[in-house]
Design a protein around this motif. Structure first.
Motif, PDB file in Angstrom:
ATOM      1  N   THR A 182      -5.638  13.019  -4.017  1.00  0.00           N
ATOM      2  CA  THR A 182      -4.380  12.373  -3.645  1.00  0.00           C
ATOM      3  C   THR A 182      -4.260  12.236  -2.134  1.00  0.00           C
ATOM      4  O   THR A 182      -3.744  11.240  -1.628  1.00  0.00           O
ATOM      5  N   THR A 183      -4.743  13.219  -1.379  1.00  0.00           N
ATOM      6  CA  THR A 183      -4.749  13.116   0.080  1.00  0.00           C
ATOM      7  C   THR A 183      -5.574  11.916   0.524  1.00  0.00           C
ATOM      8  O   THR A 183      -5.156  11.146   1.407  1.00  0.00           O
ATOM      9  N   LEU A 184      -6.736  11.728  -0.084  1.00  0.00           N
ATOM     10  CA  LEU A 184      -7.572  10.581   0.255  1.00  0.00           C
ATOM     11  C   LEU A 184      -6.885   9.283  -0.147  1.00  0.00           C
ATOM     12  O   LEU A 184      -6.906   8.294   0.607  1.00  0.00           O
ATOM     13  N   LEU A 185      -6.271   9.258  -1.315  1.00  0.00           N
ATOM     14  CA  LEU A 185      -5.574   8.064  -1.779  1.00  0.00           C
ATOM     15  C   LEU A 185      -4.459   7.686  -0.810  1.00  0.00           C
ATOM     16  O   LEU A 185      -4.303   6.516  -0.446  1.00  0.00           O
ATOM     17  N   ASN A 186      -3.675   8.649  -0.366  1.00  0.00           N
ATOM     18  CA  ASN A 186      -2.615   8.379   0.599  1.00  0.00           C
ATOM     19  C   ASN A 186      -3.175   7.822   1.907  1.00  0.00           C
ATOM     20  O   ASN A 186      -2.580   6.938   2.528  1.00  0.00           O
ATOM     21  N   ARG A 187      -4.304   8.340   2.321  1.00  0.00           N
ATOM     22  CA  ARG A 187      -4.930   7.834   3.541  1.00  0.00           C
ATOM     23  C   ARG A 187      -5.343   6.375   3.371  1.00  0.00           C
ATOM     24  O   ARG A 187      -5.140   5.549   4.269  1.00  0.00           O
ATOM     25  N   LEU A 188      -5.916   6.046   2.236  1.00  0.00           N
ATOM     26  CA  LEU A 188      -6.297   4.666   1.982  1.00  0.00           C
ATOM     27  C   LEU A 188      -5.094   3.735   2.047  1.00  0.00           C
ATOM     28  O   LEU A 188      -5.177   2.620   2.585  1.00  0.00           O
ATOM     29  N   LEU A 189      -3.958   4.180   1.520  1.00  0.00           N
ATOM     30  CA  LEU A 189      -2.764   3.340   1.494  1.00  0.00           C
ATOM     31  C   LEU A 189      -2.105   3.245   2.871  1.00  0.00           C
ATOM     32  O   LEU A 189      -1.637   2.177   3.272  1.00  0.00           O
ATOM     33  N   ARG A 190      -2.079   4.349   3.599  1.00  0.00           N
ATOM     34  CA  ARG A 190      -1.460   4.331   4.927  1.00  0.00           C
ATOM     35  C   ARG A 190      -2.227   3.419   5.885  1.00  0.00           C
ATOM     36  O   ARG A 190      -1.634   2.757   6.733  1.00  0.00           O
ATOM     37  N   ASP A 191      -3.554   3.417   5.749  1.00  0.00           N
ATOM     38  CA  ASP A 191      -4.389   2.644   6.672  1.00  0.00           C
ATOM     39  C   ASP A 191      -4.865   1.333   6.053  1.00  0.00           C
ATOM     40  O   ASP A 191      -5.916   0.811   6.417  1.00  0.00           O
ATOM     41  N   ALA A 192      -4.078   0.796   5.137  1.00  0.00           N
ATOM     42  CA  ALA A 192      -4.508  -0.391   4.396  1.00  0.00           C
ATOM     43  C   ALA A 192      -4.566  -1.634   5.273  1.00  0.00           C
ATOM     44  O   ALA A 192      -5.210  -2.622   4.901  1.00  0.00           O
ATOM     45  N   GLY A 193      -3.887  -1.630   6.395  1.00  0.00           N
ATOM     46  CA  GLY A 193      -3.949  -2.761   7.310  1.00  0.00           C
ATOM     47  C   GLY A 193      -3.442  -4.053   6.723  1.00  0.00           C
ATOM     48  O   GLY A 193      -4.017  -5.119   6.966  1.00  0.00           O
ATOM     49  N   GLY A 194      -2.373  -3.978   5.943  1.00  0.00           N
ATOM     50  CA  GLY A 194      -1.783  -5.169   5.362  1.00  0.00           C
ATOM     51  C   GLY A 194      -2.353  -5.551   4.013  1.00  0.00           C
ATOM     52  O   GLY A 194      -1.839  -6.459   3.351  1.00  0.00           O
ATOM     53  N   ARG A 195      -3.409  -4.887   3.588  1.00  0.00           N
ATOM     54  CA  ARG A 195      -3.962  -5.166   2.265  1.00  0.00           C
ATOM     55  C   ARG A 195      -3.058  -4.581   1.193  1.00  0.00           C
ATOM     56  O   ARG A 195      -2.424  -3.544   1.384  1.00  0.00           O
ATOM     57  N   ARG A 196      -3.018  -5.232   0.065  1.00  0.00           N
ATOM     58  CA  ARG A 196      -2.098  -4.862  -1.023  1.00  0.00           C
ATOM     59  C   ARG A 196      -2.889  -4.266  -2.179  1.00  0.00           C
ATOM     60  O   ARG A 196      -3.769  -4.918  -2.729  1.00  0.00           O
ATOM     61  N   TYR A 197      -2.555  -3.025  -2.520  1.00  0.00           N
ATOM     62  CA  TYR A 197      -3.269  -2.320  -3.578  1.00  0.00           C
ATOM     63  C   TYR A 197      -2.326  -1.976  -4.731  1.00  0.00           C
ATOM     64  O   TYR A 197      -1.153  -1.654  -4.527  1.00  0.00           O
ATOM     65  N   ALA A 198      -2.883  -2.031  -5.936  1.00  0.00           N
ATOM     66  CA  ALA A 198      -2.226  -1.435  -7.096  1.00  0.00           C
ATOM     67  C   ALA A 198      -2.879  -0.085  -7.328  1.00  0.00           C
ATOM     68  O   ALA A 198      -4.098   0.063  -7.186  1.00  0.00           O
ATOM     69  N   VAL A 199      -2.073   0.916  -7.671  1.00  0.00           N
ATOM     70  CA  VAL A 199      -2.552   2.278  -7.816  1.00  0.00           C
ATOM     71  C   VAL A 199      -2.270   2.765  -9.226  1.00  0.00           C
ATOM     72  O   VAL A 199      -1.139   2.671  -9.710  1.00  0.00           O
ATOM     73  N   ILE A 200      -3.295   3.277  -9.883  1.00  0.00           N
ATOM     74  CA  ILE A 200      -3.139   3.889 -11.204  1.00  0.00           C
ATOM     75  C   ILE A 200      -3.474   5.359 -11.055  1.00  0.00           C
ATOM     76  O   ILE A 200      -4.584   5.716 -10.653  1.00  0.00           O
ATOM     77  N   VAL A 201      -2.506   6.220 -11.342  1.00  0.00           N
ATOM     78  CA  VAL A 201      -2.661   7.659 -11.180  1.00  0.00           C
ATOM     79  C   VAL A 201      -2.587   8.315 -12.546  1.00  0.00           C
ATOM     80  O   VAL A 201      -1.647   8.085 -13.309  1.00  0.00           O
TER      81      VAL A 201
END
Length: 337
Positions: free
Chosen positions: A18-37
């Motif tokens: 989850t820490t890695l997932l949050n990092r990916l989302l915080r640094d997405a640079g405007g990219r839009r992701y859907a997340v399935i947890v």
């Protein structure tokens, strides 16, 4: 039509997914992701910890996404690909007890998902300090490592040099083809986490492994048996190379038998093969009983037309596999290297 890349984050309980997932989302640079947890319990917890994508987080609760919730995964992912505007990617975080292989297979078997998505990578987050003990006590930890194309040894700041070295060795023994990175709080370079193309047949890489184990090197297969006393019982990796070309009519039936008869124990396999009379490389990769294969680009003049295969699974016998493949060589030559 551009297909949506899918990244699977796996790893044992408490490794830092989850820490890695949050990092990916915080640094997405405007990219839009859907997340399935996926959370193993009736009440979702992980979904509330994910930041930066409040409207795009989907929780799968009270079960493991690789088992009873697989139908829910198909339903949610299918709805996502139909959404107007689309996404730049889909991130799937599995429970710490999940085998990611059925998730990989889902994106191959479902026609809609195969048409609109592409599996980009399986990233395994491992606790550097506790990995060796987890491999000894929990077979799930070994299966997660075996499926990955990238292993992130997380919490590296909490492990001393000897422990880090032991963890890295364990990863190498189980999955010698995976890229290995150290991280603290999931601080790996995003350019190395996304758009990896690990399941793209045109980008498939099978290194020429010379592991120095018994039976390896020239004149026999290179293979890395896992110490069952320290790691997941029965899990091993086998690397084989052959300098002479294969007969297509023998090799293809062998590959089909491999995934049909041993698929339940075959966690991951990939290879680049040279066929007699064929100027193009034959490439394949398999996850359990799912295999993707075909002719790739032409061999280039500077390349050695050497067949290289890597198999990871349970109960693999390097000598038996070598002998089977020797019978597939052109003109039945049994010379291997």
């Amino acid at each position: 039509m551009s297909r949506i890349p899918v990244t699977v984050l796996t790893g044992f309980l408490g490794a830092g997914k989850t820490t890695l997932l949050n990092r990916l989302l915080r640094d997405a640079g405007g990219r839009r992701y859907a997340v399935i947890v996926n959370e193993y319990g009736e009440l979702g917890i992980d979904g509330s910890l994910v930041v930066g994508a409040e409207e795009e987080v989907y929780e799968l609760n009270n079960g493991c996404v690789c088992c009873k919730l697989r139908g829910d995964l198909i339903r949610i992912a299918s709805a996502l690909v139909r959404r107007p505007g689309g996404f730049d990617g889909i991130l799937i975080e599995t429970t710490g007890l999940a085998d990611p292989a059925p998730i990989v297979q889902t994106f191959y078997f479902d026609d809609l998902l195969r048409q609109h998505t592409r599996l980009d990578s399986v990233i395994c987050v491992a606790d550097a300090r506790h990995l060796v003990a987890q491999l000894r006590d929990a077979p799930e930890a070994g299966a997660q490592l075996a499926q990955a194309d990238l292993v992130l040894l997380n919490k590296a700041d909490l492990a001393d040099a000897a422990t880090l070295a032991q963890a890295a060795q364990a990863v190498q023994q189980i999955n010698p083809t995976a890229e290995l990175q150290h991280s603290v709080h999931g601080d790996a370079s995003l350019t190395r986490l996304l758009d990896r193309g690990a399941f793209d047949m045109a980008r498939l890489r099978v290194p020429a492994l010379r592991l120095g184990m018994a039976g390896g090197g020239r004149g026999g297969p290179a293979y890395a048996p896992v110490d069952a006393g320290r790691h997941s019982t029965g899990l091993s990796s086998v690397a084989l190379s052959f300098e002479r070309p294969f007969e297509r009519s023998r090799f293809l039936p062998w590959l089909q038998r491999l995934v049909t008869e041993r698929g339940a124990d075959l966690l991951r396999a990939k290879g680049i093969a040279a066929f007699e009379g064929e100027d193009r490389r034959f490439v394949f990769q398999a996850v359990h009983m799912t295999v993707d294969s075909g002719l790739d680009r032409a061999w280039i003049r500077s390349e050695t037309r050497e067949t290289r295969l890597v198999l990871i699974g349970r109960g693999l016998d390097a000598d038996e596999l070598r002998d089977e493949l020797a019978h597939c060589l052109s003109d039945a030559c049994e010379t291997t290297s």
